[in-house]
Scaffold this motif. Structure first.
Motif, PDB file in Angstrom:
ATOM      1  N   HIS A 151     -18.148  77.292  73.884  1.00 22.72           N
ATOM      2  CA  HIS A 151     -16.885  78.351  73.631  1.00 22.72           C
ATOM      3  C   HIS A 151     -16.221  77.473  74.082  1.00 22.72           C
ATOM      4  N   LEU A 152     -15.908  75.952  74.319  1.00 26.06           N
ATOM      5  CA  LEU A 152     -14.832  75.486  74.534  1.00 26.06           C
ATOM      6  C   LEU A 152     -13.875  75.399  73.830  1.00 26.06           C
ATOM      7  N   ASN A 153     -13.949  75.512  72.107  1.00 28.34           N
ATOM      8  CA  ASN A 153     -12.835  75.674  71.601  1.00 28.34           C
ATOM      9  C   ASN A 153     -11.454  76.978  71.085  1.00 28.34           C
ATOM     10  N   GLN A 154     -12.480  77.645  72.403  1.00 35.92           N
ATOM     11  CA  GLN A 154     -11.412  79.053  72.122  1.00 35.92           C
ATOM     12  C   GLN A 154     -10.530  79.085  73.845  1.00 35.92           C
ATOM     13  N   ILE A 155     -10.679  77.540  74.714  1.00 36.36           N
ATOM     14  CA  ILE A 155      -9.846  77.341  75.566  1.00 36.36           C
ATOM     15  C   ILE A 155      -8.998  76.216  76.300  1.00 36.36           C
ATOM     16  N   THR A 156      -7.931  77.083  76.160  1.00 37.24           N
ATOM     17  CA  THR A 156      -6.637  75.451  76.805  1.00 37.24           C
ATOM     18  C   THR A 156      -6.699  75.210  77.583  1.00 37.24           C
ATOM     19  N   LEU A 157      -7.388  73.418  77.699  1.00 35.74           N
ATOM     20  CA  LEU A 157      -6.553  73.140  79.570  1.00 35.74           C
ATOM     21  C   LEU A 157      -5.170  72.715  79.466  1.00 35.74           C
ATOM     22  N   THR A 158      -5.216  73.112  80.574  1.00 35.71           N
ATOM     23  CA  THR A 158      -3.275  72.334  81.238  1.00 35.71           C
ATOM     24  C   THR A 158      -3.721  71.360  82.158  1.00 35.71           C
ATOM     25  N   ASN A 159      -2.619  70.390  81.652  1.00 34.18           N
ATOM     26  CA  ASN A 159      -2.391  69.266  83.536  1.00 34.18           C
ATOM     27  C   ASN A 159      -2.188  69.710  84.896  1.00 34.18           C
ATOM     28  N   ASN A 160      -1.299  71.010  84.425  1.00 36.53           N
ATOM     29  CA  ASN A 160      -0.643  71.804  85.326  1.00 36.53           C
ATOM     30  C   ASN A 160      -2.029  71.704  86.835  1.00 36.53           C
ATOM     31  N   ARG A 161      -1.182  70.897  87.766  1.00 31.66           N
ATOM     32  CA  ARG A 161      -1.939  71.121  88.901  1.00 31.66           C
ATOM     33  C   ARG A 161      -2.217  72.170  89.747  1.00 31.66           C
ATOM     34  N   ASN A 162      -1.826  73.499  89.757  1.00 32.43           N
ATOM     35  CA  ASN A 162      -1.658  74.819  90.051  1.00 32.43           C
ATOM     36  C   ASN A 162      -2.710  75.639  89.722  1.00 32.43           C
ATOM     37  N   THR A 163      -3.498  74.961  88.430  1.00 32.94           N
ATOM     38  CA  THR A 163      -3.918  76.322  87.135  1.00 32.94           C
ATOM     39  C   THR A 163      -4.915  76.770  88.296  1.00 32.94           C
ATOM     40  N   ILE A 164      -6.241  76.334  89.148  1.00 33.71           N
ATOM     41  CA  ILE A 164      -6.802  76.527  90.182  1.00 33.71           C
ATOM     42  C   ILE A 164      -5.949  77.793  91.235  1.00 33.71           C
TER      43      ILE A 164
END
Length: 356
Positions: free
Chosen positions: A283-296
Motif C-alpha cells: 500500500h505504500l505507493n498510495q501514500i505521500t510522505l512529507t518532511n513536515n515536522r508537524n505531520t503527526i
C-alpha cells in the motif's frame, strides 16, 4: 542501517606457544531494524504538563526521556549559524538595539512584548518565538553574523507567561567562533558582568544544547538515532478567528532535520479504507510522505471534544533516516473517560513495513 562496532581478536596459535597474537580486526555487523513492538513513552509526572520530552528511535526500540526544562538554547550544527530557544518551555527571545551585553539592564529595555495574553495576543509575540514548522532559517534569534558588530544582544524569557519579571530574564549575545563554533555571552538581565561559553559544532547532532545554569547539556540523541519526539511544545492554535501561540501537550514532532518523513492515514469515512492491521508494504505507493515536522503533531489525539484520547480512526507511516518504513498506531494517552491510558505515558505500537 544502524550498526554496532566491536572488536574480535584472532586466536593465538596454540601449537607455537611463542607466537604472538595478530592485531585486532574491526568487524562491522549489520543490525537489522526492529520488526516492531508496543511502547509506553515515559513522559513523567505532570500529566498534561509532563516534565519530560521523549525521543523515540523505532528501529532500535529505544526511547530517551529528557527533562524539558534542562536547556535554554540550542546551537545548530549545520552549515548556517543559528540558535534556537527552548520551545518545550515556550521560551521567547527579544532583540535589543545593543551590541554591548553589559550595557543592557532592566531600565533600558522594554520587554512588555514578552507578556502573553491568549485572548488578545500581541502580533509581535510571534516574532519572539521560533518557527512552529521548525524551519531553521526562521528562528527568533537572527542568524549569527560573521561580522561581530552585527550581532545584537537578546533578552530570553525561559517561559511564556501572562506576567514577566525582570529577575527571571536573561541577556545573551552570540558570536561566531571560527568556522565551526559559537561564543555565547550570557548573564541575568540586571547583572553587570557576563559569563562566556564556547560551543563547537558536532555534525552527528542537530544541535548542541546549553543551560544558563548548568552549561553544556545532552538533550537530543545523535540525529541518526531518533525519529520523533513526544513533548509539550509551543505551536499555533486557531482561537476566536485568528492564530495564537499555544503550548500543546502531547505533541509529536518528527526529526525533519535528519530527513525523517511521515504521513497520516485516516481510514474511517474516507477514500482510503485500509485499516492499520491490513496496511502492508503493497500500500505504500498510495501514500505521500512529507518532511513536515508537524505531520503527526496533535492530530493523533482528541482532548477538547469527543472522541477523547488516542484517535482510533487513523495511524501513521514513518520513514526513518535509514529508509526503514514503519506503521504506527497510538493506543492510549489518558484523556477523557474512555481512553484507558495514563496522561504523560502514552502507549503506541508499530510494525516494520519495509527495511531500508
Amino acid at each position: 542501517m544502524k550498526t554496532t562496532l566491536f572488536k574480535t581478536s584472532l586466536l593465538c596459535g596454540l601449537i607455537f606457544a611463542s607466537a604472538s597474537c595478530k592485531r585486532d580486526e574491526t568487524i562491522t555487523p549489520e543490525i537489522p531494524p526492529s520488526d516492531g513492538t508496543e511502547m509506553t513513552l515515559q513522559g513523567g509526572e505532570g500529566a498534561s504538563n509532563a516534565v519530560n520530552a521523549v525521543y523515540v528511535d523505532l528501529s532500535a526500540e529505544k526511547q530517551t526521556s529528557i527533562a524539558r526544562n534542562s536547556w535554554h538554547l540550542g546551537f545548530y550544527t549545520g552549515s548556517e549559524f543559528r540558535v534556537i530557544v527552548n520551545n518545550q518551555t515556550d521560551a521567547t527571545a527579544l532583540a535589543t538595539e545593543f551590541t554591548d551585553i553589559n550595557a543592557v539592564n532592566p531600565s533600558n529595555v522594554d520587554f512588555s512584548a514578552m507578556v502573553f495574553n491568549q485572548t488578545a495576543p500581541s502580533p509581535a509575540l510571534f516574532d519572539l518565538l521560533d518557527d512552529s514548522l521548525g524551519r531553521i532559517n526562521q528562528t527568533a534569534i537572527a542568524e549569527i553574523s560573521a561580522t561581530a558588530s552585527e550581532n545584537r544582544v537578546y533578552i530570553v524569557n525561559p517561559v511564556l507567561a501572562t506576567t514577566v519579571a525582570a529577575e527571571n530574564l536573561w541577556k545573551i549575545r552570540v558570536l561566531r567562533n571560527g568556522s565551526n563554533g559559537y561564543t555565547l555571552q550570557y548573564a541575568r538581565l540586571a547583572d553587570t558582568n557576563f559569563q562566556t561559553a564556547n560551543i563547537t559544532k558536532d555534525a552527528t547532532y542537530n544541535f548542541q544544547f546549553f543551560s544558563f545554569t548548568g552549561g553544556a547539556v545532552q538533550v537530543e540523541p545523535q540525529k541518526a538515532d531518533w525519529d520523533f519526539v513526544w513533548s509539550k511544545s509551543m505551536y499555533i492554535h486557531f482561537f476566536q478567528g485568528r492564530y495564537v501561540p499555544y503550548s500543546f501537550s502531547d505533541i509529536i514532532l518528527i526529526n525533519h532535520l535528519a530527513s525523517v518523513q511521515a504521513a497520516e492515514v485516516i481510514f474511517e469515512n474516507g477514500d482510503f479504507n485500509v485499516t492499520y492491521a491490513d496496511f502492508s508494504e503493497t500500500h505504500l505507493n498510495q501514500i505521500t510522505l512529507t518532511n513536515n515536522r508537524n505531520t503527526i503533531g496533535s492530530t493523533w489525539r482528541g482532548i477538547l471534544s469527543a472522541p477523547f484520547g488516542a484517535l482510533q480512526d487513523r495511524y501513521y507511516i514513518l520513514k526513518d533516516n535509514d529508509n526503514n518504513i514503519f506503521k504506527i498506531r497510538f493506543l492510549s494517552m489518558g484523556a477523557g473517560t474512555t481512553d484507558g491510558g495514563n496522561r504523560g505515558y502514552p502507549q503506541l505500537e508499530y510494525k516494520l513495513l519495509k527495511e531500508g
